[in-house]
Write an enzyme that holds these catalytic residues in place. Sequence first.
Site, PDB file in Angstrom:
ATOM      1  N   SER A  63      12.192  10.439  70.884  1.00 56.67           N
ATOM      2  CA  SER A  63      11.578  10.394  72.033  1.00 56.67           C
ATOM      3  C   SER A  63      12.431  10.588  73.368  1.00 56.67           C
ATOM      4  CB  SER A  63      10.491   9.538  72.087  1.00 56.67           C
ATOM      5  OG  SER A  63       9.295  10.030  71.069  1.00 56.67           O
ATOM      6  N   LYS A  66      12.445  13.299  75.613  1.00 54.71           N
ATOM      7  CA  LYS A  66      11.187  13.610  76.618  1.00 54.71           C
ATOM      8  C   LYS A  66      11.660  13.535  77.839  1.00 54.71           C
ATOM      9  CE  LYS A  66       8.017  12.161  72.806  1.00 54.71           C
ATOM     10  NZ  LYS A  66       7.029  11.097  72.692  1.00 54.71           N
ATOM     11  N   TYR A 191       9.184  21.172  69.928  1.00 54.57           N
ATOM     12  CA  TYR A 191       9.058  19.848  70.207  1.00 54.57           C
ATOM     13  C   TYR A 191       9.870  19.037  69.183  1.00 54.57           C
ATOM     14  CZ  TYR A 191       6.930  15.238  70.025  1.00 54.57           C
ATOM     15  OH  TYR A 191       7.000  13.610  69.886  1.00 54.57           O
ATOM     16  N   TYR A 243       5.610   3.257  75.873  1.00 48.92           N
ATOM     17  CA  TYR A 243       4.324   3.322  75.214  1.00 48.92           C
ATOM     18  C   TYR A 243       3.525   2.142  75.524  1.00 48.92           C
ATOM     19  CZ  TYR A 243       7.019   6.627  72.718  1.00 48.92           C
ATOM     20  OH  TYR A 243       8.101   7.470  72.525  1.00 48.92           O
ATOM     21  N   VAL A 261      11.957   6.766  68.348  1.00 46.90           N
ATOM     22  CA  VAL A 261      11.871   6.073  66.880  1.00 46.90           C
ATOM     23  C   VAL A 261      13.141   6.277  66.017  1.00 46.90           C
ATOM     24  CG1 VAL A 261       9.215   6.221  66.669  1.00 46.90           C
ATOM     25  CG2 VAL A 261      10.458   8.057  65.907  1.00 46.90           C
TER      26      VAL A 261
HETATM   27  N1  GLN Z   1       9.128  13.216  66.926  1.00 40.98           N
HETATM   28  C1  GLN Z   1       8.559  11.650  67.015  1.00 40.98           C
HETATM   29  C2  GLN Z   1       6.965  11.912  66.774  1.00 40.98           C
HETATM   30  O1  GLN Z   1       6.640  13.076  67.448  1.00 40.98           O
HETATM   31  C3  GLN Z   1       8.830  11.094  68.266  1.00 40.98           C
HETATM   32  C4  GLN Z   1       8.163   9.778  68.331  1.00 40.98           C
HETATM   33  C5  GLN Z   1       9.034   8.864  69.169  1.00 40.98           C
HETATM   34  O2  GLN Z   1      10.145   8.759  69.251  1.00 40.98           O
HETATM   35  N2  GLN Z   1       8.248   7.884  69.567  1.00 40.98           N
HETATM   36  O3  GLN Z   1       6.391  11.401  66.322  1.00 40.98           O
END
Ligand code: GLN
Length: 307
Positions: A63, A66, A191, A243, A261
């Site tokens: 993430s 992003k 994505y 989050y 993650v």
């Molecule tokens: N690729 C992961 C997902 O879509 C990204 C989530 C994350 O890093 N929090 O679940």
Amino acid sequence: MDYQLILNEIAEEIMSLQDKGKVANYIPALENVNPEQFGMSLTLFDGTQYNVGDFNTLFSIQSISKVFTFTLALKFYSTDLYKRIGREPSGNPFNSLVQLEYEHGVPRNPFINAGAINVTDTLISYYGNSTNASKEIIHFIQDIAGQPSITHNEIVSTSEMDHGFRNMALANLMKSFNNLDNEVHDVVETYFQHCAIEMNTKMLSRAMLFLSNHGMDPISGVEYLSEQQAKRVNAVMLTCGHYDASGDFAFHVGLPGKSGVGGGIVAVVPKKMGICVWSPGLNAQGNSLAGTLALELFTSKTGMSIF
Ligand code: GLN
């Protein structure tokens, strides 16, 4: 300030926590990563770097990507982007479906999964197709990190594609509300490809410099965002970057930051440096456990929080 000494102290102090978190196992290709790893890097405006631990090891940025896709979408669409994606903290887990249904397919912010999938959709439209979008996203990241070797791990993105039922559901839900322009499959695949990009803490701390410097890379002099847009990206990182633990991160660390993650966290010290820490064991909200503590130690020891 003796940054090397501070990093060495942090590495020592978080040692007992390295095996406390849980490696993300909902993405099968990520579950075999050894949790007992820790790396941290700082990059200053003149390019000087300070590192400790496993700073050369490549990991899945997940993430953290992003931040880069939001940057590109903001650059191309400016405030029109907010017609389809909000900018409020969600207070919900990163992959929650419930809020998206209540709010008619408009994701709360660009950093929860639904918001990031929506951002990727805008980039596919901008670049004409998903292949070009994937290429250009990687190209942009190579550029801001100053590392042409950066690429994505096909095994990780395929693994996510095979198990990404929830992300598919989020994309389908947005499509049902007419808030997704391209094909669900293409958007989710693109994505996953940017989530599967691999970098190390050195590269990521370098890539944060433009956000520490009002949108302009202090080393190359390239202006990636206007001053006001860079302010917005930092603000959304502060309020939404972790989050449902974003408040907690602001409370303990006090810097704009974004987690993934894969166990990485990037953070911005305005007008001073870019930071990245990595340790794959995660806390309950899906953020690096030792990494979060390392950043808290950093701002406590240096006094460099924004507050
Ligand atoms: N690729 C992961 C997902 O879509 C990204 C989530 C994350 O890093 N929090 O679940």
